[in-house]
Design an enzyme around this catalytic site. Structure first.
Site, PDB file in Angstrom:
ATOM      1  N   GLY A   1      13.289 -35.799 -29.246  1.00  0.00           N
ATOM      2  CA  GLY A   1      14.039 -35.533 -30.472  1.00  0.00           C
ATOM      3  C   GLY A   1      15.516 -35.829 -30.318  1.00  0.00           C
ATOM      4  N   ASP A   2      16.070 -35.524 -29.150  1.00  0.00           N
ATOM      5  CA  ASP A   2      17.473 -35.844 -28.873  1.00  0.00           C
ATOM      6  C   ASP A   2      17.677 -37.359 -28.826  1.00  0.00           C
ATOM      7  OD1 ASP A   2      18.355 -33.058 -28.409  1.00  0.00           O
ATOM      8  OD2 ASP A   2      17.050 -33.190 -26.668  1.00  0.00           O
TER       9      ASP A   2
END
Length: 474
Positions: free
Chosen positions: A256-257
């Site tokens: 997600g990062d």
């Protein structure tokens, strides 16, 4: 378009600690495994990881986050400051520490320490100046309270009204401020955020994206759905589905990062929304395939040790990437590294068969791809028909290909000197000819393998029959 954009990350940092060991017995006083510790590794997590990812993408980065003045906080800053600028806010409580005890590649337990991590003593003028200097602001919320702070929220709202702002939310964080350029919840976060919204629509990702865009008054919301890809709901348009390339196994930690960082940097460089999301989906998939946060940590540590820039896990690498870093990433956890190479102009069935066969020789496959200039010298004017960027993108889309690296030389010996694969695979049409790269491969302990070639498949023949090369010069 900004070649080296300034990205300002606002969010919560944590210190990730992995305790590695071996467990082959149970404790005599309780039915729990005993772990004999062999290694302890620490790295920045949360918004700290996001900042490092943006820096690895070539951006100039400033991280605005609460950081505690304790031994763990000082180690966090020491790990971050060689790569990014740090504007530290006051931090309530000790440094937030996530400690994972692992054995045989599996987590046995996670211990959370410290916190709460909410900001204090926010220097409004300094934060405002940082936000105003940014080409894009990326909010990396990890639920510690930064996005609930009134001063921080007010400054972010000012920024969203005037410029690019990407918001990666968290269920325990504050809601995105109005007019955010792009909000990037995963499916679980989107469902949690929409739980109190009883408006029309079900729980499909595209419906959730549309509802949350209206609720948050965002310009666009992108709901990520893991290995499937992402759904984007823009203002005034139908939802867009961006499928992810297929990947088996891998490590999704930090994906997600990676997604949010890629989207933010792409927007700062002038990409339109759909281009930014497509790039983010592709790089998040490559991140998972390449070993996730642990692989990135290994590459970053190696780069810091020799003074070079950290390379990002990505399916398509720039020609100036450190090939040793590519090899280190793909060899994470051990395994056999296979490489092949060529021009791959107009990819055909013969190429596909060769790539699939090469991948079966090991655990990861790197394609060394001749650049446009190299192909022109080897094949003559009118070649390549397809540019290196498009050729690389086509090759990276194959499930059997783990990385593509473009090189400028006429043969791959210099690239192989750095990559040092265990296997160098070539089509059997080279049988009987001396391969100049054989000496390099064997000197580093590798072997050369020839693979079956499908008769009647030739790029040059296809081009002559189609007249593409002639048409290119008319």
């Amino acid at each position: 378009m900004t070649a080296r954009p300034h990205v300002v990350i606002v969010g919560d940092v944590v210190l990730d600690r992995d305790v590695h060991g071996r467990s082959d017995r149970l404790s005599p006083d309780a039915p729990v495994p005993v772990v004999d510790v062999s290694d302890v590794r620490e790295r920045p997590g949360g918004a700290g990881l996001t900042a490092l990812l943006c820096a690895a993408s070539g951006a100039r980065v400033t991280l605005v986050a609460p950081i505690a003045d304790d031994p763990e906080g000082r180690r966090l800053r020491a790990a971050l400051e060689p790569h990014v600028g740090v504007l530290a806010l006051g931090h309530r409580g000790p440094t937030r520490l996530k400690e994972r005890v692992r054995s045989g590649g599996q987590s046995l337990v996670r211990l959370d320490h410290g916190g709460p991590g909410t900001p204090r003593d926010v220097e409004v003028a300094a934060v405002r100046a940082a936000l105003e200097s940014a080409d894009v602001v990326l909010v990396s919320d990890y639920g510690a309270g930064t996005t609930r702070d009134e001063d921080v929220r007010s400054l972010l709202a000012e920024r969203a009204a005037r410029g690019l702002l990407v918001w990666d939310p968290h269920p325990r964080g504050g809601a995105p401020v109005p007019r955010a350029t792009l909000v990037t919840p995963n499916l679980g976060e989107a469902r949690a955020a929409a739980a109190g919204d009883h408006g029309p629509g079900g729980d499909s990702p595209e419906e959730l994206a549309g509802r949350l865009r209206a609720t948050w008054q965002a310009r666009a919301v992108c709901v990520t759905v893991g290995a499937q890809g992402a759904y984007v709901a823009p203002t005034g348009g139908a939802p867009l589905f961006v499928p992810a390339p297929s990947v088996e196994g891998g490590d999704p930690c930090g994906a997600g990062d990676r997604f949010a960082a890629t989207a933010a940097v792409a927007l700062a460089r002038g990409a339109v929304l759909t281009e930014a999301v497509q790039a983010a989906v592709a790089e998040a998939t490559a991140w998972v395939r390449g070993g996730g946060a642990d692989a990135f940590r290994a590459v970053t540590e190696a780069a810091t040790a020799d003074g070079s820039a950290a390379a990002q896990p990505d399916a398509v690498e720039h020609r100036d990437v450190a090939l040793a870093d590519v090899a280190a990433r793909l060899r994470t956890g051990g395994g056999t590294l296979v490489a092949t190479g060529g021009c791959f102009d107009l990819v055909h069935a013969g190429h596909v068969a060769m790539l699939e066969s090469a991948r079966r020789l090991g655990d990861a496959l790197v394609v060394l791809l001749n650049s446009d200039a190299s192909v022109r010298r080897l094949k003559g004017e009118g070649r390549p028909v397809v540019t290196e960027a498009d050729r690389a993108r086509v090759l990276a889309a194959f499930d059997c290909v783990d990385a593509v690296v473009v090189f400028d030389e006429d043969d791959p010996r210099a690239a192989l000197e750095a990559l040092r694969p265990d296997v160098w695979a070539k089509g059997a049409d080279y049988g009987g000819a001396d391969l100049p790269e054989t000496e390099v491969v064997q000197r580093h302990g590798g072997r050369v393998v020839l693979l079956p070639y499908l008769d009647g498949r030739s790029t040059s023949t296809m081009i002559r029959r189609s007249g593409l090369a002639r048409a290119d010069h008319q």
